[in-house]
Structures are given as structure tokens and as C-alpha cells.
Design a protein around this motif. Structure first.
Motif, PDB file in Angstrom:
ATOM      1  N   SER A 519       0.820  -1.212   0.000  1.00 16.11           N
ATOM      2  CA  SER A 519       0.000   0.000   0.000  1.00 16.11           C
ATOM      3  C   SER A 519       0.857   1.267   0.000  1.00 16.11           C
ATOM      4  O   SER A 519       1.885   1.335   0.683  1.00 16.11           O
ATOM      5  N   PRO A 520       0.416   2.299  -0.749  1.00 19.74           N
ATOM      6  CA  PRO A 520       1.126   3.595  -0.731  1.00 19.74           C
ATOM      7  C   PRO A 520       0.689   4.483   0.427  1.00 19.74           C
ATOM      8  O   PRO A 520       1.235   5.576   0.606  1.00 19.74           O
ATOM      9  N   LEU A 521      -0.290   4.051   1.209  1.00 18.19           N
ATOM     10  CA  LEU A 521      -0.823   4.883   2.285  1.00 18.19           C
ATOM     11  C   LEU A 521       0.197   5.062   3.402  1.00 18.19           C
ATOM     12  O   LEU A 521       1.050   4.190   3.646  1.00 18.19           O
ATOM     13  N   ALA A 522       0.077   6.175   4.106  1.00 14.82           N
ATOM     14  CA  ALA A 522       0.986   6.452   5.220  1.00 14.82           C
ATOM     15  C   ALA A 522       0.765   5.460   6.358  1.00 14.82           C
ATOM     16  O   ALA A 522       1.693   5.136   7.105  1.00 14.82           O
ATOM     17  N   ASP A 523      -0.471   4.980   6.490  1.00 11.18           N
ATOM     18  CA  ASP A 523      -0.789   4.021   7.544  1.00 11.18           C
ATOM     19  C   ASP A 523      -1.836   3.053   7.003  1.00 11.18           C
ATOM     20  O   ASP A 523      -2.617   3.404   6.110  1.00 11.18           O
ATOM     21  N   LEU A 524      -1.863   1.851   7.529  1.00 16.04           N
ATOM     22  CA  LEU A 524      -2.812   0.839   7.080  1.00 16.04           C
ATOM     23  C   LEU A 524      -3.468   0.218   8.310  1.00 16.04           C
ATOM     24  O   LEU A 524      -2.984  -0.775   8.863  1.00 16.04           O
ATOM     25  N   PRO A 525      -4.562   0.833   8.780  1.00 15.61           N
ATOM     26  CA  PRO A 525      -5.216   0.313   9.985  1.00 15.61           C
ATOM     27  C   PRO A 525      -5.706  -1.121   9.777  1.00 15.61           C
ATOM     28  O   PRO A 525      -6.241  -1.458   8.723  1.00 15.61           O
ATOM     29  N   ARG A 526      -5.520  -1.947  10.788  1.00 16.10           N
ATOM     30  CA  ARG A 526      -5.976  -3.333  10.731  1.00 16.10           C
ATOM     31  C   ARG A 526      -7.272  -3.491  11.534  1.00 16.10           C
ATOM     32  O   ARG A 526      -7.487  -2.789  12.521  1.00 16.10           O
ATOM     33  N   PRO A 527      -8.145  -4.391  11.104  1.00 13.24           N
ATOM     34  CA  PRO A 527      -9.451  -4.513  11.759  1.00 13.24           C
ATOM     35  C   PRO A 527      -9.368  -5.159  13.139  1.00 13.24           C
ATOM     36  O   PRO A 527      -8.373  -5.810  13.476  1.00 13.24           O
ATOM     37  N   TRP A 528     -10.419  -4.958  13.916  1.00 13.93           N
ATOM     38  CA  TRP A 528     -10.595  -5.715  15.143  1.00 13.93           C
ATOM     39  C   TRP A 528     -10.945  -7.142  14.750  1.00 13.93           C
ATOM     40  O   TRP A 528     -11.856  -7.363  13.942  1.00 13.93           O
ATOM     41  N   VAL A 529     -10.264  -8.104  15.340  1.00 12.66           N
ATOM     42  CA  VAL A 529     -10.501  -9.511  15.011  1.00 12.66           C
ATOM     43  C   VAL A 529     -11.324 -10.159  16.120  1.00 12.66           C
ATOM     44  O   VAL A 529     -10.958 -10.106  17.298  1.00 12.66           O
TER      45      VAL A 529
END
Length: 688
Positions: A519-529
Motif C-alpha cells: 500500500s502507498p498509504l501512510a498508515d494501514l489500519p488493521r481490523p478488530w478480530v
């Protein structure tokens, strides 16, 4: 060569006949629809309904199903689903009414069927229009200018030309390639095929119309004035806008689950990202590990608490449609305000795992949010390998985090392999700050590979080799392979990973591939599992599940093995005893059925469900009076049941008690009078 040509001709004719018959069948179904549904399908939404949606609609059997579909059709297109207004629907009918009012005046057809009506309904009104009327040098024409929405995947600016061919009839869509500028000119005397001459003559009168006659896209006119084929492609793309902007998965889900999902859910389909992998544990048992991540989350709030309730309904069938396994699970979740804010920035991923025996299957999952009455679904084909002695390599599983030595070692959790927990995204999208975890399993290991085998990891960026790593197999301590790659040097782009098993001569034996994105994004939030801890693989519940699956497949020998094991472990379990007893009954071990079920009768309020099987076993052993007692006891708990009444009648008949047999059978006929064979028997006995 002649034989080959003849075969190809035969295949072509066969395909033509097939499609012709399919078209005839579809037309026949359309003709059989009630008038208002026909109007909705062929007039109201003919320009915006996708082919898949149309196919699903024509498969629906009842008016109620069609009404639900229409409701879902509009809801799927609603840009503001939380409001009572549906702006898309309102705008569509506004366009339809405009087309019928203004574009059907010069033809016997309704306006929505004309070229201008079609474009107006799909794209909406043009930004600007130039009209050519009574000019003396060109036939009546119109140039429509558009700046379409980005999601339409069309040029940022383009125009379309409509004209009256030979100055007569309705306005039709002009084609630079098929019509050419000569068709616009009234007094053109040259060769119609001479594009350059016609273009130059038209250009003397009107520069803009001349440019539009060559290309619908500004700046694409060739120096020789030849028409651009891009315009033809543009028109095709305009007609396909509904296909590109509509996700028709809801229609397939609606068709598949319409019989098992409540009405209030049916119009509320939401998309989800999903993942599924088959993983074998150390005991040799296979589990389906899967995740589902809804793209939208609705919660119920009360006194600063936020609640979500998910229900999972899973169905596993063979490819003949026979049920192999079905399960239901509930996830009731509660969050505080800070947690729900965090979740709304990311999402929630539900993970689960299901044991499954060897074979080929179709897995279908229905997810319901009971708070918002929304549902999602997915379907996958699954293969569980049968020959575990052959040398095999499982598909790759890519993750972004690997935790070793996780707590709760003697339990099962989704995407947990032995003491390793893999965090997996629903889609293979990763961030440069993360590691890429590569996992796969090797089965049927040979001594040669264990000693001399090698594993080669190759990464490709735009089909060019980007990174390669080779390790000897004996560097790993087990056949579960984990390898981690830092992604700091991977630029944002699409990559392909290929993992190959090599022999001592570096010859490739097996391989598997997968693709992923950085991803080119500055951050890549991950979901709640969200997941549930499940019993260890040694728990007896898995013997019961596997035995029940073998029973559904008709493999009585394996079913008996596992169900007997479960029963012996917990002989007081009614569920285990009944399942084992049903297998014994099918194998005609009637006395054994009695031996395992009779001890459970001490509390008939809890064990009355075993009475029909007990009665059937006694009946098969010709112990008719005992069978009758069990059947009647069952009726006192469960109420009148057709099959039980018939069995009671059969037992009395075998005992020679015709009067009691008739009483039971006549009650059965009162419930269902269509039992013709039983009706004839009763009539014969009455005559005697």
C-alpha cells in the motif's frame, strides 16, 4: 484438416443452437411475468439493470420474491441508505420521464427507447448542448457535452453527436467510423468514403462539428482527419456503465438464501472481504479457517454502550447438492464509546474454523447482523485431499504478523497453527512497515526431500524478478513452513510470490503462487478480530462431527467408527447416542440400538427424541407391542406425527389387531389424505 474444420463447424452450430434456445427460454419467462413486473424489467430499468440481476430476477418464482428483489435493487443503488429518500431512484425516474416527454416526439417509439433517451437515462442530462437546426449546410444535429462521474471509468471530457439521417426521422447516435462526416452534410457531392474531403468541407462551415465528426474525445483528431476508433469504444463503455458501477453480488445472495433468511433482511445486503484456507493440524484433522469482514457496520447504542450481534449460518454440500454439514454460531459483542470510535475507523473481522473430512465440497456462509437486519454472504469451493501419502504442497497463506508461543496452547483458534498465530488480512494488502508472513504445509514428505530438498521463494514486480531466497528444507523443524520477509524495501506496487519445492538437482517438483499489494498509504489500519476459542483437536466433539459428516456422505463404516468413539467417551449424551444409534439401525444392528438407547429412558422428558428410533428397532425385531409403547410415549411428548401413526398402525396390523390399526391409519389420513396406497389398504380392511 477437413475433419478438424468439420468438428469446429459442428461446435459452432451447437453453441449457436444453445444460445438460441437459452434466449427463447428467457423470452418465454419474460412473457409469463405479470404485466407490472414485465414493465419494470423491460421499460423502467432496462438501461440500468445488469445482466446478472436480470438473470436472477427471472429465476424468482413468486411475486413476493420479485417485490423483495425490486426493493433490494433500489436499495443497492441508494447513495444515502440511512435516509428515507433514495436519490438514485428519484433521479432515474426523473430521467425516464424526461426521455419519454421530449425524445419520443418525432417517432412512434417511446422516448426511453431512442438513442438520446438511452444516453440521457444512463449518463443524465449533458453539461451543454449545441444545436444545428436549419443551417442549410448540415442535417439537424446535436452535440452533447459530458463531464462524467469518475466511477464511470470514462474520459474526463467527451461529447456525443446525434443527427437526423438524411434529415428525416428521429435523432440517432452518430458514429465517426460508420457514418462519417459526409452523412452530416446536405449538399456533399463527393465520395462518401473520402473522409478527408468531407471533413475539410464540414470544417469550413463549423469547426466544432467537424472535430466532433471525427472523434468524440477532444484532442484526438488525427492530422489526416480520419475517424478515431476510440469513439466506438467510448460508446460501448457508456452502455456498460451500469455493469461497472453496480455490485450484483447481492442478487446472487438473495437468490441463494431467500428460503432461509427472514424477509426483513432480504433487501439489506452488504459486501464483505473474505478469506478461506484449509489447514491440517498435528492430529491429521483438516480445518477450514475463514474470515469475513463486512464493509459496513451498524450498531445499537444504549446508555453509552454499543452492541452488535452477528449470526453465522454455514452450509457445506457436495457438488450434487447433498448436505454434508451445517452449523450456526453467534457473536454477541459490546463496546464502549472509545472502542466503537476505533472500530469505525477500521472494521471488524469475524474469524472461525470448521472441521471437515476429505472430499470436494461447496462452502456457503451467511452472516447476519441482527441489530441492523443486514446480511452478507460468500461461497467457495473446497478440496480436502484424500491421498495424504502422496507428496503435496498446500496453497500459500500470507499474513502481516506472526506470533510465536501464543497462550492457550491446547485449544484451537482460527489461523492458529500449533503454537503460531498468523494475523491475515482479508485481502492481500500490506504496508512497508510490516513483515510478510508466508505459510504453507508439505504433506507426504519423502526421505529424499527431507535430506536434500530445497525451498525457493521468488518475488516478482511487474513480472521482473525482485527478490529471491533459497533455504534447505532441513533448516526447518517441521513440515509446517513459516517464513518472514521484511517489507521495508518493497515499494508500493503489485507483487507476485512464487514458492517452489526443488530436488537436489534444483529441479522444480511443486510450486504455488499468490499476489499481493504494497500500500502507498501512510498508515494501514488493521481490523478488530473477533473469534472464539474452540476445544483442542483431541476433544471428543470432533469425533462426533466427523462421524456425522461421514454419515451424510453415506460412508457408514467411517461414520460408525467415529460416532462409536464419541458415544463410548460420553454414553449419557443423547446427541451422541442417537447419532450412533442411527448408524447401527442402517446397518440392521437393531438389538445394539436398544442396548445404547434404553439406559437413556430414565428421564423421558429429556430423551423422548430417542423413542422413534427405539420403536423402529423393536418393530424391525418384530417386538410390536414394545414398539407401540415407545411410539405412543413419543406422541405424548411431541404431538401427532404422520410417520409415527403409520408405524403404530403397521405394528397393530402385524399383531392382528385390525381395529386399532384402522384407528391409527385413519388419523394419519386426516392429516394427509394424499396417501393413496394407505387409503386403498384402509378401504380393503373396512370391506373385510
Amino acid at each position: 484438416m477437413r475433419r478438424k474444420k468439420g468438428f469446429l463447424l459442428f461446435m459452432a452450430l451447437t453453441l449457436l443452437l444453445f444460445f438460441a434456445r437459452s434466449g427463447e427460454k428467457q423470452n418465454e419467462i419474460e412473457r409469463s411475468l405479470p404485466a407490472h413486473y414485465t414493465k419494470w424489467l423491460k421499460e423502467d430499468v432496462s438501461h440500468i439493470i445488469t445482466q446478472k440481476e436480470k438473470e436472477v430476477f427471472l429465476k424468482l418464482k413468486t411475486d413476493n420474491e420479485r417485490d423483495i428483489f425490486i426493493q433490494a435493487f433500489w436499495k443497492q443503488r441508494d447513495p444515502t441508505s440511512g435516509t428515507p429518500e433514495n436519490e438514485f431512484k428519484e433521479e432515474h425516474y426523473r430521467r425516464l420521464a424526461y426521455a419519454n416527454q421530449y425524445f419520443g416526439r418525432e417517432t412512434t417509439r417511446p422516448g426511453w427507447q431512442t438513442d438520446r433517451g438511452t444516453i440521457h437515462i444512463i449518463l443524465g442530462p449533458p453539461r451543454d448542448i449545441i444545436r444545428y437546426e436549419g443551417e442549410g449546410f448540415v442535417y439537424p444535429a446535436r452535440i452533447w457535452f459530458y463531464d462524467p462521474k469518475p466511477e464511470y471509468d470514462l474520459p474526463y471530457h467527451f461529447h456525443l453527436v446525434f443527427f437526423k439521417r438524411k434529415g428525416m426521422g428521429e435523432f440517432v447516435l452518430y458514429s465517426p467510423a460508420r457514418d462519417g462526416p459526409a452523412s452530416l452534410l446536405i449538399n456533399y457531392r463527393g465520395d462518401p468514403g473520402n473522409i478527408t474531403t468531407a471533413y475539410q468541407q464540414l470544417r469550413k462551415h463549423d469547426f466544432r462539428l467537424a472535430e466532433a465528426s471525427i472523434s468524440f474525445i477532444p484532442g484526438e483528431v488525427s492530422p489526416y482527419g480520419r475517424p478515431s476508433l476510440t469513439s466506438e469504444i467510448l460508446v460501448k463503455k457508456i452502455y456498460s456503465v451500469p455493469e461497472k458501477t453496480t455490485d450484483w453480488k447481492y442478487a446472487e445472495a438473495l437468490l441463494k438464501f431467500k428460503d432461509i433468511i427472514e424477509v426483513e433482511y432480504t433487501a439489506n445486503f452488504i459486501n464483505s472481504e473474505t478469506r478461506m484456507n484449509v489447514i491440517q493440524d498435528k492430529s491429521g484433522m483438516f480445518f477450514i479457517h475463514y474470515s469475513i469482514e463486512p464493509e459496513k457496520l451498524s450498531v445499537l447504542s444504549y446508555e453509552e454502550k454499543y452492541r452488535i450481534n452477528f449470526e453465522l449460518n454455514g452450509i457445506i454440500t457436495d457438488f450434487a447438492g447433498n448436505m454434508i454439514f451445517q452449523f450456526e454460531k453467534t457473536f454477541s459483542l459490546s463496546f464502549n464509546e472509545d472502542q466503537i470510535k476505533d472500530i469505525q475507523k477500521t472494521s471488524i473481522m469475524i474469524q472461525d474454523m470448521v472441521p471437515l473430512i476429505t472430499g470436494d465440497y461447496k462452502f456457503s456462509l451467511l452472516l447476519k447482523n441482527t441489530v441492523s437486519k443486514e446480511f452478507s454472504s460468500f461461497e467457495r469451493n473446497i478440496y480436502i485431499p484424500e491421498n495424504l501419502l502422496s507428496f503435496q504442497m498446500s496453497p500459500l497463506l500470507l499474513g502481516y504478523q506472526l506470533r510465536k508461543g501464543v497462550s492457550q496452547k491446547n485449544v484451537n483458534k482460527p489461523f492458529k497453527i500449533d503454537d503460531y498465530q498468523i494475523s491475515c488480512p482479508s485481502r492481500n494488502v500490506f504496508h512497508p512497515k510490516e513483515d510478510l508472513v508466508v505459510f504453507f504445509q508439505i504433506r507426504g514428505l519423502t526421505q529424499e526431500f527431507q535430506k536434500n530438498g530445497r525451498i525457493k521463494f521468488t518475488f516478482f514486480k511487474k513480472e521482473e524478478e525482485f527478490l529471491t531466497k533459497v533455504k534447505n528444507f532441513n533448516e526447518y523443524t517441521q513440515s509446517d513452513i513459516f517464513e518472514t520477509f521484511p517489507l521495508g524495501n518493497f515499494p508500493p506496487d503489485y507483487f507476485r510470490i512464487r514458492v517452489a519445492l526443488l530436488d537436489r538437482e534444483e529441479t522444480e517438483i511443486l510450486f504455488d503462487e499468490d499476489v499481493f499489494e504494497i500500500s502507498p498509504l501512510a498508515d494501514l489500519p488493521r481490523p478488530w478480530v473477533i473469534s472464539k476459542v474452540m476445544p483442542s483437536s483431541q476433544n471428543i466433539v470432533y469425533s462426533y462431527i466427523r462421524g456425522a459428516q461421514f454419515a451424510q456422505k453415506g460412508n457408514l463404516q467411517e461414520a460408525e467408527h467415529f460416532l462409536k468413539k464419541a458415544f463410548n467417551e460420553e454414553p449419557t449424551s443423547l446427541k451422541y447416542a442417537l447419532s450412533y444409534g442411527e448408524i447401527l439401525y442402517k446397518k440392521k444392528a437393531y438389538q445394539k440400538v436398544k442396548e445404547i438407547l434404553l439406559p437413556l429412558l430414565e428421564d423421558t422428558k429429556k430423551s423422548y427424541k430417542s423413542l422413534p428410533l427405539l420403536g423402529a428397532s423393536c418393530q424391525a425385531l418384530k417386538e410390536y407391542e414394545e414398539a407401540i409403547s415407545y411410539y405412543k410415549e413419543y406422541l405424548s411428548h411431541a404431538g401427532t406425527t404422520l410417520n409415527i401413526l403409520n408405524s403404530i398402525g403397521e405394528c397393530y396390523y402385524r399383531l392382528g389387531n385390525i381395529e386399532e390399526a384402522l384407528i391409527a391409519w385413519q388419523k394419519s389420513l386426516e392429516i394427509d389424505s394424499n396417501q393413496e396406497e394407505l387409503k386403498r389398504l384402509v378401504n380393503r380392511l373396512k370391506i373385510k
